[in-house]
Design a protein around this motif. Structure first.
Motif, PDB file in Angstrom:
ATOM      1  N   LEU A 221       0.826  -1.203   0.000  1.00 23.17           N
ATOM      2  CA  LEU A 221       0.000   0.000   0.000  1.00 23.17           C
ATOM      3  C   LEU A 221       0.864   1.257   0.000  1.00 23.17           C
ATOM      4  CD1 LEU A 221      -2.809  -0.959   2.556  1.00 23.17           C
ATOM      5  CD2 LEU A 221      -3.019  -0.777   0.074  1.00 23.17           C
ATOM      6  N   CYS A 222       1.969   1.197   0.702  1.00 27.50           N
ATOM      7  CA  CYS A 222       2.874   2.340   0.772  1.00 27.50           C
ATOM      8  C   CYS A 222       3.516   2.606  -0.589  1.00 27.50           C
ATOM      9  CB  CYS A 222       3.938   2.072   1.829  1.00 27.50           C
ATOM     10  SG  CYS A 222       4.745   3.550   2.465  1.00 27.50           S
ATOM     11  N   VAL A 223       3.893   1.540  -1.279  1.00 26.06           N
ATOM     12  CA  VAL A 223       4.501   1.689  -2.606  1.00 26.06           C
ATOM     13  C   VAL A 223       3.496   2.279  -3.595  1.00 26.06           C
ATOM     14  CG1 VAL A 223       5.479   0.440  -4.564  1.00 26.06           C
ATOM     15  CG2 VAL A 223       6.191  -0.147  -2.237  1.00 26.06           C
ATOM     16  N   LEU A 224       2.296   1.711  -3.616  1.00 31.26           N
ATOM     17  CA  LEU A 224       1.268   2.225  -4.524  1.00 31.26           C
ATOM     18  C   LEU A 224       0.867   3.649  -4.156  1.00 31.26           C
ATOM     19  CD1 LEU A 224      -0.995  -0.933  -4.900  1.00 31.26           C
ATOM     20  CD2 LEU A 224       0.749  -0.095  -6.473  1.00 31.26           C
ATOM     21  N   GLY A 225       0.819   3.927  -2.864  1.00 33.42           N
ATOM     22  CA  GLY A 225       0.489   5.281  -2.426  1.00 33.42           C
ATOM     23  C   GLY A 225       1.534   6.299  -2.844  1.00 33.42           C
ATOM     24  N   GLY A 226       2.799   5.853  -2.957  1.00 34.65           N
ATOM     25  CA  GLY A 226       3.846   6.750  -3.410  1.00 34.65           C
ATOM     26  C   GLY A 226       3.610   7.239  -4.826  1.00 34.65           C
ATOM     27  N   PHE A 227       3.113   6.363  -5.698  1.00 37.87           N
ATOM     28  CA  PHE A 227       2.826   6.762  -7.071  1.00 37.87           C
ATOM     29  C   PHE A 227       1.543   7.579  -7.165  1.00 37.87           C
ATOM     30  CE2 PHE A 227       5.825   3.360  -7.965  1.00 37.87           C
ATOM     31  CZ  PHE A 227       6.519   3.856  -9.051  1.00 37.87           C
ATOM     32  N   ALA A 267       0.795  10.412 -22.747  1.00 36.99           N
ATOM     33  CA  ALA A 267       1.882   9.445 -22.888  1.00 36.99           C
ATOM     34  C   ALA A 267       2.601   9.232 -21.558  1.00 36.99           C
ATOM     35  CB  ALA A 267       2.873   9.919 -23.956  1.00 36.99           C
ATOM     36  N   LEU A 268       2.815  10.301 -20.812  1.00 39.28           N
ATOM     37  CA  LEU A 268       3.453  10.181 -19.494  1.00 39.28           C
ATOM     38  C   LEU A 268       2.581   9.364 -18.541  1.00 39.28           C
ATOM     39  CD1 LEU A 268       4.826  13.811 -18.959  1.00 39.28           C
ATOM     40  CD2 LEU A 268       5.952  11.844 -20.002  1.00 39.28           C
ATOM     41  N   ALA A 269       1.269   9.566 -18.614  1.00 41.77           N
ATOM     42  CA  ALA A 269       0.354   8.810 -17.763  1.00 41.77           C
ATOM     43  C   ALA A 269       0.359   7.328 -18.130  1.00 41.77           C
ATOM     44  CB  ALA A 269      -1.054   9.380 -17.872  1.00 41.77           C
ATOM     45  N   VAL A 270       0.416   7.021 -19.418  1.00 45.62           N
ATOM     46  CA  VAL A 270       0.460   5.625 -19.845  1.00 45.62           C
ATOM     47  C   VAL A 270       1.746   4.959 -19.355  1.00 45.62           C
ATOM     48  CG1 VAL A 270       0.629   4.111 -21.855  1.00 45.62           C
ATOM     49  CG2 VAL A 270      -1.027   5.974 -21.839  1.00 45.62           C
ATOM     50  N   LEU A 271       2.860   5.659 -19.467  1.00 47.85           N
ATOM     51  CA  LEU A 271       4.138   5.103 -19.004  1.00 47.85           C
ATOM     52  C   LEU A 271       4.116   4.856 -17.495  1.00 47.85           C
ATOM     53  CD1 LEU A 271       6.700   7.194 -21.089  1.00 47.85           C
ATOM     54  CD2 LEU A 271       6.119   4.782 -21.362  1.00 47.85           C
ATOM     55  N   ILE A 274       2.223   1.718 -16.838  1.00 47.26           N
ATOM     56  CA  ILE A 274       3.015   0.533 -17.167  1.00 47.26           C
ATOM     57  C   ILE A 274       4.006   0.229 -16.051  1.00 47.26           C
ATOM     58  CG2 ILE A 274       4.738  -0.384 -18.759  1.00 47.26           C
ATOM     59  CD1 ILE A 274       3.330   1.153 -20.996  1.00 47.26           C
ATOM     60  N   VAL A 275       4.649   1.261 -15.521  1.00 48.65           N
ATOM     61  CA  VAL A 275       5.602   1.067 -14.427  1.00 48.65           C
ATOM     62  C   VAL A 275       4.906   0.467 -13.205  1.00 48.65           C
ATOM     63  CG1 VAL A 275       7.094   2.265 -12.787  1.00 48.65           C
ATOM     64  CG2 VAL A 275       7.171   2.875 -15.200  1.00 48.65           C
ATOM     65  N   ILE A 276       3.731   0.981 -12.865  1.00 44.33           N
ATOM     66  CA  ILE A 276       2.990   0.456 -11.706  1.00 44.33           C
ATOM     67  C   ILE A 276       2.581  -0.988 -11.948  1.00 44.33           C
ATOM     68  CG2 ILE A 276       0.892   0.715 -10.341  1.00 44.33           C
ATOM     69  CD1 ILE A 276       1.055   3.715 -10.838  1.00 44.33           C
ATOM     70  N   ALA A 277       2.145  -1.300 -13.178  1.00 44.84           N
ATOM     71  CA  ALA A 277       1.752  -2.675 -13.499  1.00 44.84           C
ATOM     72  C   ALA A 277       2.937  -3.623 -13.382  1.00 44.84           C
ATOM     73  CB  ALA A 277       1.154  -2.730 -14.898  1.00 44.84           C
ATOM     74  N   LEU A 279       5.592  -3.243 -11.491  1.00 45.92           N
ATOM     75  CA  LEU A 279       5.887  -3.401 -10.066  1.00 45.92           C
ATOM     76  C   LEU A 279       4.910  -4.373  -9.412  1.00 45.92           C
ATOM     77  CD1 LEU A 279       6.696   0.253  -8.933  1.00 45.92           C
ATOM     78  CD2 LEU A 279       8.286  -1.659  -9.127  1.00 45.92           C
ATOM     79  N   GLY A 280       3.639  -4.279  -9.782  1.00 41.63           N
ATOM     80  CA  GLY A 280       2.648  -5.194  -9.226  1.00 41.63           C
ATOM     81  C   GLY A 280       2.916  -6.637  -9.614  1.00 41.63           C
ATOM     82  N   ILE A 281       3.289  -6.858 -10.883  1.00 37.82           N
ATOM     83  CA  ILE A 281       3.578  -8.221 -11.344  1.00 37.82           C
ATOM     84  C   ILE A 281       4.803  -8.785 -10.637  1.00 37.82           C
ATOM     85  CG2 ILE A 281       4.285  -9.575 -13.348  1.00 37.82           C
ATOM     86  CD1 ILE A 281       2.609  -7.670 -15.070  1.00 37.82           C
ATOM     87  N   LEU A 282       5.871  -7.959 -10.529  1.00 35.99           N
ATOM     88  CA  LEU A 282       7.088  -8.428  -9.856  1.00 35.99           C
ATOM     89  C   LEU A 282       6.834  -8.738  -8.390  1.00 35.99           C
ATOM     90  CD1 LEU A 282       9.758  -6.009 -11.381  1.00 35.99           C
ATOM     91  CD2 LEU A 282       9.391  -8.425 -11.917  1.00 35.99           C
ATOM     92  N   THR A 283       6.055  -7.887  -7.748  1.00 33.63           N
ATOM     93  CA  THR A 283       5.740  -8.115  -6.340  1.00 33.63           C
ATOM     94  C   THR A 283       4.937  -9.393  -6.161  1.00 33.63           C
ATOM     95  OG1 THR A 283       5.715  -5.729  -5.950  1.00 33.63           O
ATOM     96  CG2 THR A 283       4.670  -7.124  -4.290  1.00 33.63           C
ATOM     97  N   ASN A 284       3.979  -9.626  -7.054  1.00 38.73           N
ATOM     98  CA  ASN A 284       3.167 -10.838  -6.982  1.00 38.73           C
ATOM     99  C   ASN A 284       4.021 -12.088  -7.181  1.00 38.73           C
ATOM    100  OD1 ASN A 284       0.730 -12.305  -6.771  1.00 38.73           O
ATOM    101  ND2 ASN A 284       0.562 -12.407  -8.996  1.00 38.73           N
ATOM    102  N   LYS A 285       4.973 -12.035  -8.124  1.00 35.25           N
ATOM    103  CA  LYS A 285       5.844 -13.187  -8.353  1.00 35.25           C
ATOM    104  C   LYS A 285       6.761 -13.439  -7.159  1.00 35.25           C
ATOM    105  CE  LYS A 285       5.972 -13.235 -13.408  1.00 35.25           C
ATOM    106  NZ  LYS A 285       6.836 -13.191 -14.615  1.00 35.25           N
ATOM    107  N   LEU A 286       7.301 -12.359  -6.590  1.00 32.64           N
ATOM    108  CA  LEU A 286       8.157 -12.516  -5.414  1.00 32.64           C
ATOM    109  C   LEU A 286       7.370 -13.104  -4.242  1.00 32.64           C
ATOM    110  CD1 LEU A 286      10.224  -9.205  -5.538  1.00 32.64           C
ATOM    111  CD2 LEU A 286      11.036 -11.523  -6.030  1.00 32.64           C
ATOM    112  N   LYS A 287       6.118 -12.660  -4.107  1.00 27.92           N
ATOM    113  CA  LYS A 287       5.276 -13.177  -3.027  1.00 27.92           C
ATOM    114  C   LYS A 287       4.989 -14.654  -3.212  1.00 27.92           C
ATOM    115  CE  LYS A 287       2.695 -12.657   0.621  1.00 27.92           C
ATOM    116  NZ  LYS A 287       3.297 -12.373   1.933  1.00 27.92           N
ATOM    117  N   LYS A 288       4.692 -15.059  -4.468  1.00 30.76           N
ATOM    118  CA  LYS A 288       4.444 -16.476  -4.722  1.00 30.76           C
ATOM    119  C   LYS A 288       5.701 -17.310  -4.503  1.00 30.76           C
ATOM    120  CE  LYS A 288       0.622 -15.979  -8.012  1.00 30.76           C
ATOM    121  NZ  LYS A 288       0.170 -16.224  -9.417  1.00 30.76           N
TER     122      LYS A 288
END
Length: 296
Positions: A221-227, A267-271, A274-277, A279-288
């Motif tokens: 939540l802290c990471v997502l809140g930072g963005f 374009a900046l918003a799309v990028l 993508i960065v947040i997505a 991070l979410g995927i990497l975090t999910n894989k690390l958690k698994k």
């Protein structure tokens, strides 16, 4: 009978339709339009000029935009310490069954109930270099050399804003951890005390391990809140001084509403999405992976 069956089969979709329509108009449509606008040079009013991936290429050469991610990284690292870890320590303190713990619980949670706009203006007054409380206190105890233009110094402005975020949300995470600790059976504490465990041992060896999942969620939540941070930075510094506190959200607002560049801002918003997505995927894989290693 056929008509009744048809009506019955359509009824679930009719119930879902208003919510689906609302979701489509408020979420899906803006996302699709933002992605479409990112391929155009458009000021929001005049004719749209198709530029392809030029906006994305421009973003990778935009020093302010790239630096804003570094600022977010610093902000997230510091808020994890100030909000999550400090909230964890506060939760440990107020669950020690000491006198006045309820009063401290209310005091620590009070900043969370204040609107962030109010908090931002309050701390702008506290940080004011001319009549602010911090400089007045330092001058009053003979530490004039420590006084600073807290929000006007590029070296410390980001840390000053981050401290305010920690002051607000430490109580929020404290409440989450407090609720988790309260669910731990008292039998475990009694057994630990019989074995000679101290309050410190119980906190680090029982309480923290048993609410580990809550700690992981709080960090996420802290990471997502930072963005998602915006109002605190916008009110206190608006990205200044000299872009030293510029984050992605404040920069996108400037690009779109001040520079009137809707295409580039999209374009900046799309990028950023993508960065947040990623991070979410990497975090999910690390958690698994971590869960799998624990099961093994």
């Amino acid at each position: 009978m056929n008509r009744s069956k048809t009506t019955f089969s359509l009824s679930p979709y009719l119930f879902v339709a208003p919510a689906a329509l609302l979701f489509g108009l408020t979420i899906i449509l803006p996302i699709a339009l933002t992605f479409a606008f990112s391929f155009y040079d458009w000021n929001g009013f005049g004719a749209m000029k198709f530029v392809g991936f030029d906006n994305y290429a421009r973003a990778f050469h935009d020093r302010v935009y790239l630096a804003s991610y570094w600022h977010i990284f610093i902000y997230i690292v510091l808020t994890v310490v100030l909000e999550v870890f400090c909230g964890l320590l506060l939760a440990g303190l107020i669950t020690m069954k000491r006198r006045g713990s309820g009063l401290f619980r209310v005091a620590f949670f009070t900043p969370v109930m204040l609107p962030m706009i109010v908090v931002s203006y309050l701390w702008k007054f506290v940080y004011n270099s001319d009549f602010g409380l911090i400089n007045a206190l330092l001058s009053g105890i003979g530490l004039e050399s420590w006084t600073r233009v807290w929000l006007g110094d590029p070296q410390i402005a980001l840390y000053a804003v981050t401290f305010v975020s920690g002051w607000v949300y430490a109580g929020y995470y404290m409440t989450i951890f407090y609720a988790g600790i309260q669910r731990i059976p008292n039998d475990i504490y009694e057994s630990a005390y019989l074995d000679g465990a101290t309050d410190r041992d119980i906190f680090f060896k029982i309480k923290i391990p048993m609410i580990r999942d809550l700690v992981d969620v709080a960090i996420m939540l802290c990471v997502l809140g930072g963005f998602q941070a915006f109002d605190l930075f916008y009110v206190m510094t608006n990205g200044g001084p000299y872009n030293s506190t510029e984050i992605v959200t404040t920069y996108i607002v400037k690009v779109v509403f001040s520079n009137m560049s809707v295409g580039y801002g999209s374009a900046l918003a799309v990028l950023m999405s993508i960065v947040i997505a990623i991070l979410g995927i990497l975090t999910n894989k690390l958690k698994k992976k971590e869960s799998g290693s624990l099961e093994y």
